[in-house]
Design a protein around this motif. Structure first.
Motif, PDB file in Angstrom:
ATOM      1  N   PRO A  56      -2.601  -1.869  19.353  1.00 48.70           N
ATOM      2  CA  PRO A  56      -4.026  -2.495  19.623  1.00 48.70           C
ATOM      3  C   PRO A  56      -4.620  -3.136  18.313  1.00 48.70           C
ATOM      4  O   PRO A  56      -4.644  -2.706  17.370  1.00 48.70           O
ATOM      5  CB  PRO A  56      -4.668  -1.182  20.261  1.00 48.70           C
ATOM      6  CG  PRO A  56      -3.926   0.016  19.421  1.00 48.70           C
ATOM      7  CD  PRO A  56      -2.508  -0.343  19.198  1.00 48.70           C
ATOM      8  N   VAL A  57      -5.220  -4.131  18.661  1.00 52.54           N
ATOM      9  CA  VAL A  57      -5.864  -4.766  17.504  1.00 52.54           C
ATOM     10  C   VAL A  57      -7.354  -4.509  17.593  1.00 52.54           C
ATOM     11  O   VAL A  57      -7.858  -4.901  18.908  1.00 52.54           O
ATOM     12  CB  VAL A  57      -5.224  -6.328  17.522  1.00 52.54           C
ATOM     13  CG1 VAL A  57      -6.217  -7.327  16.518  1.00 52.54           C
ATOM     14  CG2 VAL A  57      -4.026  -6.428  17.277  1.00 52.54           C
ATOM     15  N   ASP A  58      -7.910  -4.358  16.648  1.00 49.66           N
ATOM     16  CA  ASP A  58      -9.337  -4.122  16.690  1.00 49.66           C
ATOM     17  C   ASP A  58     -10.192  -5.544  16.934  1.00 49.66           C
ATOM     18  O   ASP A  58      -9.652  -6.593  16.666  1.00 49.66           O
ATOM     19  CB  ASP A  58      -9.756  -3.565  15.248  1.00 49.66           C
ATOM     20  CG  ASP A  58     -11.162  -3.207  15.508  1.00 49.66           C
ATOM     21  OD1 ASP A  58     -12.123  -3.233  16.528  1.00 49.66           O
ATOM     22  OD2 ASP A  58     -11.782  -2.679  14.426  1.00 49.66           O
ATOM     23  N   ARG A  59     -11.172  -5.429  17.806  1.00 50.61           N
ATOM     24  CA  ARG A  59     -11.912  -6.672  18.194  1.00 50.61           C
ATOM     25  C   ARG A  59     -12.488  -7.542  16.998  1.00 50.61           C
ATOM     26  O   ARG A  59     -12.664  -8.591  17.002  1.00 50.61           O
ATOM     27  CB  ARG A  59     -13.125  -6.325  19.128  1.00 50.61           C
ATOM     28  CG  ARG A  59     -12.442  -5.942  20.657  1.00 50.61           C
ATOM     29  CD  ARG A  59     -13.761  -6.130  21.472  1.00 50.61           C
ATOM     30  NE  ARG A  59     -14.146  -4.624  21.354  1.00 50.61           N
ATOM     31  CZ  ARG A  59     -15.013  -4.167  21.749  1.00 50.61           C
ATOM     32  NH1 ARG A  59     -16.148  -4.880  22.512  1.00 50.61           N
ATOM     33  NH2 ARG A  59     -15.224  -3.041  21.778  1.00 50.61           N
ATOM     34  N   ARG A  60     -12.661  -6.741  16.053  1.00 46.26           N
ATOM     35  CA  ARG A  60     -13.494  -7.503  14.658  1.00 46.26           C
ATOM     36  C   ARG A  60     -12.453  -8.352  14.064  1.00 46.26           C
ATOM     37  O   ARG A  60     -12.882  -9.151  13.682  1.00 46.26           O
ATOM     38  CB  ARG A  60     -13.879  -6.243  13.704  1.00 46.26           C
ATOM     39  CG  ARG A  60     -14.945  -5.360  14.237  1.00 46.26           C
ATOM     40  CD  ARG A  60     -15.150  -4.236  13.225  1.00 46.26           C
ATOM     41  NE  ARG A  60     -14.102  -3.631  12.974  1.00 46.26           N
ATOM     42  CZ  ARG A  60     -13.731  -2.500  12.054  1.00 46.26           C
ATOM     43  NH1 ARG A  60     -14.701  -2.436  11.242  1.00 46.26           N
ATOM     44  NH2 ARG A  60     -12.804  -1.886  11.901  1.00 46.26           N
ATOM     45  N   TYR A  61     -11.200  -8.253  14.221  1.00 51.62           N
ATOM     46  CA  TYR A  61     -10.289  -9.036  13.655  1.00 51.62           C
ATOM     47  C   TYR A  61      -9.687  -9.863  14.498  1.00 51.62           C
ATOM     48  O   TYR A  61      -8.675 -10.608  14.240  1.00 51.62           O
ATOM     49  CB  TYR A  61      -9.082  -8.191  13.012  1.00 51.62           C
ATOM     50  CG  TYR A  61      -9.348  -7.045  12.169  1.00 51.62           C
ATOM     51  CD1 TYR A  61      -9.974  -7.324  11.027  1.00 51.62           C
ATOM     52  CD2 TYR A  61      -9.282  -5.655  12.508  1.00 51.62           C
ATOM     53  CE1 TYR A  61     -10.379  -6.484  10.071  1.00 51.62           C
ATOM     54  CE2 TYR A  61      -9.655  -4.761  11.435  1.00 51.62           C
ATOM     55  CZ  TYR A  61     -10.362  -5.061  10.279  1.00 51.62           C
ATOM     56  OH  TYR A  61     -10.512  -4.021   9.604  1.00 51.62           O
ATOM     57  N   ARG A  62     -10.064 -10.088  15.728  1.00 53.82           N
ATOM     58  CA  ARG A  62      -9.685 -11.152  16.500  1.00 53.82           C
ATOM     59  C   ARG A  62     -10.246 -12.583  16.358  1.00 53.82           C
ATOM     60  O   ARG A  62      -9.299 -13.635  16.477  1.00 53.82           O
ATOM     61  CB  ARG A  62      -9.636 -10.798  18.025  1.00 53.82           C
ATOM     62  CG  ARG A  62      -9.108  -9.614  18.603  1.00 53.82           C
ATOM     63  CD  ARG A  62      -9.177  -9.395  19.755  1.00 53.82           C
ATOM     64  NE  ARG A  62      -8.442  -8.414  20.532  1.00 53.82           N
ATOM     65  CZ  ARG A  62      -8.714  -7.390  21.598  1.00 53.82           C
ATOM     66  NH1 ARG A  62      -9.551  -7.866  22.233  1.00 53.82           N
ATOM     67  NH2 ARG A  62      -7.859  -6.574  21.685  1.00 53.82           N
ATOM     68  N   ASN A  63     -11.568 -12.659  16.111  1.00 56.69           N
ATOM     69  CA  ASN A  63     -12.074 -13.909  15.916  1.00 56.69           C
ATOM     70  C   ASN A  63     -12.481 -14.247  14.436  1.00 56.69           C
ATOM     71  O   ASN A  63     -13.686 -14.472  13.955  1.00 56.69           O
ATOM     72  CB  ASN A  63     -13.310 -13.877  16.663  1.00 56.69           C
ATOM     73  CG  ASN A  63     -13.099 -13.954  18.106  1.00 56.69           C
ATOM     74  OD1 ASN A  63     -11.948 -14.444  18.561  1.00 56.69           O
ATOM     75  ND2 ASN A  63     -13.739 -13.413  18.910  1.00 56.69           N
ATOM     76  N   LEU A  64     -11.628 -13.857  13.616  1.00 56.11           N
ATOM     77  CA  LEU A  64     -11.989 -14.280  12.001  1.00 56.11           C
ATOM     78  C   LEU A  64     -12.106 -15.765  11.897  1.00 56.11           C
ATOM     79  O   LEU A  64     -11.237 -16.365  12.403  1.00 56.11           O
ATOM     80  CB  LEU A  64     -10.818 -13.602  11.112  1.00 56.11           C
ATOM     81  CG  LEU A  64     -10.845 -12.328  11.114  1.00 56.11           C
ATOM     82  CD1 LEU A  64      -9.513 -11.693  10.117  1.00 56.11           C
ATOM     83  CD2 LEU A  64     -12.152 -11.754  10.603  1.00 56.11           C
ATOM     84  N   PRO A  65     -12.859 -16.332  11.023  1.00 54.11           N
ATOM     85  CA  PRO A  65     -12.836 -17.774  10.695  1.00 54.11           C
ATOM     86  C   PRO A  65     -11.277 -18.156   9.949  1.00 54.11           C
ATOM     87  O   PRO A  65     -10.855 -17.312   9.144  1.00 54.11           O
ATOM     88  CB  PRO A  65     -13.928 -17.792   9.692  1.00 54.11           C
ATOM     89  CG  PRO A  65     -14.033 -16.348   9.053  1.00 54.11           C
ATOM     90  CD  PRO A  65     -13.671 -15.367  10.286  1.00 54.11           C
TER      91      PRO A  65
END
Length: 92
Positions: A27-36
């Motif tokens: 599982p990938v944390d939501r904070r790391y999905r939309n990095l610039p």
């Protein structure tokens, strides 16, 4: 009395590999999905990445002056102290 069994280090250690049929999903944390996005390699010139940019303002020049002055004062103290100690040793 039981003695510990000493392993034979000259032999290879048996390895058990279990392979499951399903791929493991982490599982990938939501904070790391939309990095610039990072800048792609080659987007800037090499000299821009290496050359220091020092603005000549009062806030940037004074610490450099104090660093140089402190280094000179330390050098005078070390050299002068060595000369004084050498002079005292020759008197004794």
């Amino acid at each position: 009395m039981k003695h510990a069994r000493i392993p034979d280090f000259s032999q290879a250690v048996p390895v058990r590999i279990t392979v499951s049929s399903k791929p493991v999903r982490v599982p990938v944390d939501r904070r790391y999905r939309n990095l610039p996005d990072e800048t792609p390699p080659g987007a800037i010139e090499p000299w821009q990445a290496v050359a220091p940019v020092r603005p000549d303002t009062a806030h940037s020049c004074s610490p450099r002056f104090l660093d140089v002055a402190g280094e000179l004062l330390a050098a005078v103290a070390i050299i002068g102290g060595g000369m004084v100690l050498t002079g005292l040793a020759s008197l004794l």
